[in-house]
Design a protein around this motif. Structure first.
Motif, PDB file in Angstrom:
ATOM      1  N   ARG A  64      -5.741   1.254 -13.708  1.00  0.00           N
ATOM      2  CA  ARG A  64      -5.941   1.153 -12.080  1.00  0.00           C
ATOM      3  C   ARG A  64      -5.470   1.548 -10.937  1.00  0.00           C
ATOM      4  O   ARG A  64      -5.363   2.268 -10.212  1.00  0.00           O
ATOM      5  N   ASN A  97      -6.098   4.393  -8.220  1.00  0.00           N
ATOM      6  CA  ASN A  97      -5.659   4.961  -6.774  1.00  0.00           C
ATOM      7  C   ASN A  97      -5.261   4.919  -6.793  1.00  0.00           C
ATOM      8  O   ASN A  97      -5.034   6.125  -5.217  1.00  0.00           O
ATOM      9  N   LYS A 151     -12.995  -7.878  -8.709  1.00  0.00           N
ATOM     10  CA  LYS A 151     -13.672  -6.254  -8.139  1.00  0.00           C
ATOM     11  C   LYS A 151     -13.746  -6.248  -5.714  1.00  0.00           C
ATOM     12  O   LYS A 151     -13.479  -5.905  -5.733  1.00  0.00           O
ATOM     13  N   GLU A 193      -9.952  -7.977  -4.904  1.00  0.00           N
ATOM     14  CA  GLU A 193      -8.726  -7.042  -4.601  1.00  0.00           C
ATOM     15  C   GLU A 193      -9.488  -4.882  -4.626  1.00  0.00           C
ATOM     16  O   GLU A 193      -8.363  -5.024  -4.355  1.00  0.00           O
ATOM     17  N   ASN A 194     -10.659  -4.896  -4.570  1.00  0.00           N
ATOM     18  CA  ASN A 194     -10.625  -3.267  -4.520  1.00  0.00           C
ATOM     19  C   ASN A 194     -11.654  -2.910  -3.238  1.00  0.00           C
ATOM     20  O   ASN A 194     -12.031  -3.368  -2.575  1.00  0.00           O
ATOM     21  N   GLU A 203     -12.643  -0.964  -1.700  1.00  0.00           N
ATOM     22  CA  GLU A 203     -13.896   0.301  -1.829  1.00  0.00           C
ATOM     23  C   GLU A 203     -15.035  -0.355  -2.245  1.00  0.00           C
ATOM     24  O   GLU A 203     -16.002  -0.184  -2.719  1.00  0.00           O
ATOM     25  N   PHE A 204     -15.485  -1.221  -2.437  1.00  0.00           N
ATOM     26  CA  PHE A 204     -16.222  -2.500  -2.752  1.00  0.00           C
ATOM     27  C   PHE A 204     -17.385  -2.510  -1.802  1.00  0.00           C
ATOM     28  O   PHE A 204     -18.590  -2.449  -3.016  1.00  0.00           O
ATOM     29  N   THR A 219     -19.510   0.096  -2.929  1.00  0.00           N
ATOM     30  CA  THR A 219     -19.860   0.922  -3.861  1.00  0.00           C
ATOM     31  C   THR A 219     -21.196   0.136  -4.131  1.00  0.00           C
ATOM     32  O   THR A 219     -21.380  -0.726  -4.547  1.00  0.00           O
TER      33      THR A 219
END
Length: 826
Positions: free
Chosen positions: A137, A141, A238, A241-242, A244-245, A248
């Motif tokens: 992951r 990124n 998600k 931590e993400n 860009e969630f 998305t």
């Protein structure tokens, strides 16, 4: 391995649908961590990529080996790849290279299938640790931050045991990343970005695949396996931590997560704010006039309008005439009239319960009149009437006597008395009376009609009063009696002192006008039908038509010198002109013969005798007294003769017969001859010997005619009770038709000095009228009836035969069937 990557890339570029219009492709060496084939990042949610390189590592060593092997491509090999791509697109490669590419691609597919079978057989033998997953992951990124978009799509992930089995499905399409700001994807007019061609199921509800492990089928007909769906903990991790969630979204066609870029976010925000999606669009740009606002004065059609289009419309004229008629009839009122009516109207009151005494309003009949109501029953119609209403024997006998005339009955029934109403029988005449009532209602519409009220005075033209038109005859002055039979003709001498008359008693009498005494009687041995005094005052001569002879008589009355001069002139003419020396046409010789009278006739005053072949009915002198004409209706084409006294000769002016000749006249001023047949009057020019005019009388039979002293007007008498006034300068039809008599009109005459004319009829009436003829041609003659005389006695249905005016005074003579002559004076 470089050849493997090259062949793989060329094959998958060939599988991309559409023309090879993608941006230029560059293969770059990435970091030592690995090399990834990439496709242009149009949008994070782009569904237009034709193929993707999908990879999942079975273990860390396998993925690193694959990455290291792919990163060994040098710069020279990269240029070679680009050259091979250009030659492949332009169809310039050799057939051997194409065959090698096909063999290499078959080896790749076989290797992929062997790897799938090996992963299925070795299921559960490999497990990935959490640290290695985290490392992958982080690598993804880092690649996104360096400007390259790496998309890893898992096609098949099955975890049936503690060891995760990673299935490799080599279906990849490589597209180098190119900055979208520098190259336009729509440069070659490819706008199919909204069409997702990775899943070929089409536009169907995706819920149909809820119970299956796949979402659809790709271009090769293989199943697209649903991606792994995590639980709520995975979604929470998600989200935390993400980074860009929040941008998305999930693609419903492939089930993959798509990251939206900044342009997509900006587009969504503008749509939610109800703005125009395109940022570069200027909604306040200056207006461009594609069409001019100036109206050009040009015709609608290419040809000019017809002349009738400029004429007033007949339909509009009819509508206007209807409106004008409605205004005249009062059906339409102007606003001022309506206001005046409203001001005059008093307050109206309406009965709440209308009774039968009010008029019914019927729409189908304009201004309807209600039918009369039947009378209410009286005491006589009661079943128990009083005794005084019952008939006794006398009244009953009288009622029965009037059976043939029921309208005279006082009652149409016989009153009867009954003890009670139950004993009253049915009315026997009920049906008949109802039927008659219905007939009255049906046959009588009872509508108010506008009746045009015309006063009799309005029909009669406004004429001057007779008192203003004097002098004219108003009274019977003298009666001349002496003839034993009907007096057919009369003629006054030019001086007005004497009057000659001819009768059916075969005599001609000379009367003194002022005294009424008979001065001389001449026997002609036949019925005298016409006498005419010569208009020349220098001669004392009378033309007498008796039977078939025309006698020229010297009455020897008046001035002795004139009488003696007349005999001298006639004697000299007979001595100087001999019938034997004259060349007379055969046609004339057979028609008329000039003869000298016998001694007895000479003693009676007869000086010349003209013997005709038919009976003579009329004699007419020319105004100068030298010519005279005779009429013989039975003579056919020789019915009219013109004779000259001074030369003792005759001539026949017409060679053909135009009809039964009734009368002839000479024009008083011009050389014209008027010939009247039964229906027409023809005017001939004696000098040019041609027909000038033909007058249409519209009558059945002409009796006689008279001409005005001015010569421009003509009076025609007919046997069908009409007197026709012709204006010769106006028309060939009658200017005025006078229907003053009830029977045949036998005589008409003009006065030579006064504006008078008279007419006599078999109804024994003599009518004197005013007839003023003006010198102004634009002014019509004035005709006014003045006086009616009816003093002659009836004799065998004959009345007045002849009418003559006194040459100097406003007096009129009339001869009748009663054998008398009457003089009417003023």
């Amino acid at each position: 391995m470089s050849k493997f990557n090259l062949k793989l890339k060329r094959k998958h570029n060939d599988n991309i649908p559409g023309p090879s219009n993608f941006p230029s492709k560059d293969i770059e060496n990435e970091d030592d961590d690995g090399y990834f084939n990439t496709i242009e990042g149009e949008d994070a949610d782009s569904s237009d990529s034709d193929g993707e390189f999908e990879e999942e590592s079975e273990n860390e060593e396998l993925s690193e080996d694959y990455i290291d092997s792919s990163s060994e491509v040098s710069g020279e090999e990269e240029e070679a790849i680009e050259n091979e791509e250009e030659s492949d697109v332009g169809n310039e490669g050799s057939e051997e290279e194409v065959e090698e590419d096909k063999d290499d691609f078959e080896e790749i597919e076989n290797e992929g299938s062997d790897m799938e079978r090996q992963s299925d057989s070795d299921s559960g033998s490999i497990n990935l640790s959490e640290n290695k997953e985290q490392k992958i992951r982080n690598t993804m990124n880092n690649e996104e931050e360096s400007g390259k978009f790496v998309k890893i799509r898992n096609e098949t992930v099955n975890s049936n045991s503690s060891n995760d089995l990673i299935h490799f499905r080599t279906k990849t399409k490589v597209k180098d990343a190119v900055n979208t700001a520098e190259n336009d994807e729509y440069a070659d007019h490819d706008t199919s970005d909204e069409e997702d061609i990775r899943n070929t199921v089409g536009n169907i509800p995706m819920k149909w695949y809820n119970d299956y492990k796949h979402l659809g089928y790709d271009w090769d007909g293989k199943q697209i396996i649903k991606p792994e769906t995590g639980d709520r903990i995975d979604d929470f991790l998600k989200r935390m931590e993400n980074p860009e969630f929040w941008r998305t979204v999930k693609d419903p066609q492939t089930g993959q997560d798509v990251v939206l870029n900044d342009d997509d976010i900006q587009l969504i925000k503008r749509i939610q704010a109800q703005k125009i999606p395109d940022v570069s669009f200027d909604e306040y740009a200056p207006w461009i006039e594609w069409f001019t606002s100036e109206v050009m004065k040009t015709p609608i059609r290419k040809f000019p309008e017809h002349k009738r289009s400029f004429l007033p419309s007949k339909n509009e004229q009819r509508k206007i005439s209807k409106l004008v008629h409605a205004l005249k009839m009062g059906w339409i009122k102007t606003k001022a009239e309506q206001d005046a009516l409203r001001a005059k109207k008093e307050p109206q009151f309406y009965m709440l319960w209308a009774s039968d005494d009010q008029a019914e309003e019927m729409r189908r009949i304009h201004k309807h009149i209600a039918p009369p109501k039947r009378h209410l029953p009286g005491h006589a119609e009661s079943y128990n009437p009083p005794a005084e209403y019952l008939f006794d024997e006398k009244e009953l006998k009288q009622w029965n006597k009037q059976k043939n005339d029921p309208s005279k009955r006082k009652l149409h029934f016989v009153p009867q008395k009954y003890d009670s109403l139950r004993k009253v029988p049915a009315y026997s005449r009920y049906i008949k009376e109802r039927f008659l009532r219905c007939l009255d209602l049906y046959l009588c519409p009872r509508a108010i009609k506008m009746k045009l009220t015309i006063e009799p005075d309005a029909l009669v033209p406004k004429l001057p009063s007779p008192k203003d038109l004097q002098p004219f005859p108003v009274v019977l002055c003298i009666e001349y009696e002496g003839h034993k039979d009907m007096v057919r003709t009369i003629s006054p001498d030019p001086t007005g002192q004497y009057l000659a008359s001819g009768s059916d008693d075969h005599t001609v009498k000379i009367w003194e006008v002022n005294t009424g005494r008979c001065l001389k009687t001449i026997d002609t041995n036949d019925i005298v039908r016409c006498v005419q005094w010569c208009p020349n005052t220098a001669l004392s001569l009378i033309a007498v038509a008796s039977g078939n002879r025309l006698l020229l008589v010297n009455p020897h009355v008046g001035d002795f010198l004139i009488c003696s001069k007349t005999d001298t002139v006639l004697k000299e003419a007979s001595e100087t002109i001999s019938p034997d020396t004259m060349e007379i046409p055969e046609r004339v010789r057979n028609s008329v013969k000039w003869e000298d009278p016998s001694d007895d006739e000479y003693q009676n005053g007869i000086r010349v005798c003209l013997k005709h072949f038919k009976e003579i009915t009329q004699v007419a002198w020319h105004c100068k007294g030298d010519y005279f004409s005779t009429v013989m209706p039975d003579g056919q084409n020789r019915s009219v003769l013109i004779s000259q006294l001074s030369k003792r000769r005759s001539q026949i002016p017409f060679s053909k017969s135009k009809g039964l000749v009734q009368s002839v006249l000479f024009h008083p001023l011009r050389p014209l001859l008027f010939v009247a047949t039964q229906r027409h009057v023809r005017i001939y020019d004696l000098v040019k010997q041609q027909l000038v005019k033909k007058l249409m009388t519209n009558s059945k039979w002409i009796s006689t005619m008279a001409i005005h002293p001015g010569g421009d007007n003509l009076l025609v008498a007919t046997y069908d009770r009409k007197v026709l006034w012709f204006d010769l300068d106006l028309s060939t039809k009658p200017y005025q038709t006078l229907r003053l008599h009830g029977t045949a009109v036998r005589g008409v005459a003009y006065h030579k000095r006064y504006p008078l004319f008279a007419s006599g009829s078999d109804d024994r009436s003599l009518i004197v009228s005013h007839g003023m003829v003006y010198n102004d041609l634009l002014k019509n003659p004035l005709i006014v009836p003045l006086k009616r005389f009816q003093d002659h006695k009836p004799h065998n249905d004959f009345g007045v035969f002849d009418v003559k005016f006194h040459p100097l005074q406003p007096w009129v003579f009339s001869s009748g069937g009663d054998g008398t002559i009457k003089l009417y004076s003023n």
